[in-house]
Design a protein around this motif. Structure first.
Motif, short mmCIF file in Angstrom:
data_model
loop_
_atom_site.label_atom_id
_atom_site.label_comp_id
_atom_site.label_asym_id
_atom_site.label_seq_id
_atom_site.Cartn_x
_atom_site.Cartn_y
_atom_site.Cartn_z
N ILE A 9 32.20 -31.40 20.71
CA ILE A 9 33.10 -30.63 21.35
C ILE A 9 34.10 -30.60 23.10
O ILE A 9 34.01 -29.96 23.72
CB ILE A 9 31.74 -29.04 21.28
CG1 ILE A 9 31.12 -30.01 21.95
CG2 ILE A 9 31.90 -28.79 19.92
CD1 ILE A 9 29.89 -29.34 22.10
N GLU A 10 33.25 -32.05 23.35
CA GLU A 10 33.87 -32.49 24.08
C GLU A 10 34.76 -31.76 24.72
O GLU A 10 35.27 -31.12 26.06
CB GLU A 10 33.97 -33.82 24.47
CG GLU A 10 33.77 -34.18 26.09
CD GLU A 10 33.75 -35.70 26.62
OE1 GLU A 10 34.34 -36.67 27.66
OE2 GLU A 10 33.07 -36.42 26.04
N ASN A 11 35.60 -32.60 24.26
CA ASN A 11 37.19 -31.69 24.22
C ASN A 11 38.13 -30.05 24.56
O ASN A 11 38.55 -29.86 25.33
CB ASN A 11 38.09 -32.09 23.48
CG ASN A 11 38.65 -33.65 23.72
OD1 ASN A 11 38.49 -33.88 24.53
ND2 ASN A 11 38.37 -34.53 23.04
N TYR A 12 36.92 -29.19 23.77
CA TYR A 12 36.93 -28.41 23.83
C TYR A 12 36.80 -27.42 25.19
O TYR A 12 37.14 -26.48 25.56
CB TYR A 12 36.52 -27.81 22.54
CG TYR A 12 36.63 -27.63 20.92
CD1 TYR A 12 38.13 -27.14 21.23
CD2 TYR A 12 36.54 -28.21 20.31
CE1 TYR A 12 38.54 -27.26 19.62
CE2 TYR A 12 36.44 -29.06 19.22
CZ TYR A 12 38.52 -28.63 18.78
OH TYR A 12 38.81 -28.15 17.49
N VAL A 16 38.73 -25.45 27.99
CA VAL A 16 38.22 -24.25 28.82
C VAL A 16 37.58 -23.93 29.73
O VAL A 16 37.68 -23.31 30.55
CB VAL A 16 37.95 -23.64 27.82
CG1 VAL A 16 38.04 -23.30 26.41
CG2 VAL A 16 36.00 -23.94 27.62
N GLY A 17 37.70 -25.60 30.87
CA GLY A 17 37.49 -25.43 32.12
C GLY A 17 35.69 -25.40 32.08
O GLY A 17 35.28 -24.77 33.08
N PHE A 18 34.60 -25.58 31.07
CA PHE A 18 33.12 -25.56 30.77
C PHE A 18 32.79 -26.83 30.90
O PHE A 18 31.22 -26.54 30.84
CB PHE A 18 32.82 -24.83 30.11
CG PHE A 18 32.02 -23.72 29.98
CD1 PHE A 18 32.41 -22.03 31.23
CD2 PHE A 18 30.52 -23.40 29.04
CE1 PHE A 18 31.69 -21.10 31.48
CE2 PHE A 18 29.51 -22.85 29.58
CZ PHE A 18 29.76 -21.68 30.08
#
Length: 67
Positions: A9-12, A16-18
């Motif tokens: 999930i790192e790229n996601y 989204v800037g989170f």
């Protein structure tokens, strides 16, 4: 949090800037008694903490100021 989030999930999170949120709290000492006291005073039905001095709600703006 026990460690960094899954690489799946790192790229996601970055997209989204989170991603920066995953580093919050690293190196901080948590006071388990304080956390327990707040949990006991949380009222789910009203989304508030009931304290001896009154009722307290933590807003998104409160979190923004703290972070």
């Amino acid at each position: 949090m026990s460690g960094p989030p899954s690489p799946l999930i790192e790229n996601y999170l970055r997209e989204v800037g989170f991603w920066h949120v995953t580093n919050i709290g690293w190196g901080c000492k948590l006071d388990s008694k304080l956390i327990s006291a707040f949990i006991k005073r949380w009222r789910l039905e009203a989304h508030t903490f009931h304290l001896p001095c009154g009722e307290c709600t933590i807003t998104v703006e409160d979190m923004q100021l703290q972070l």
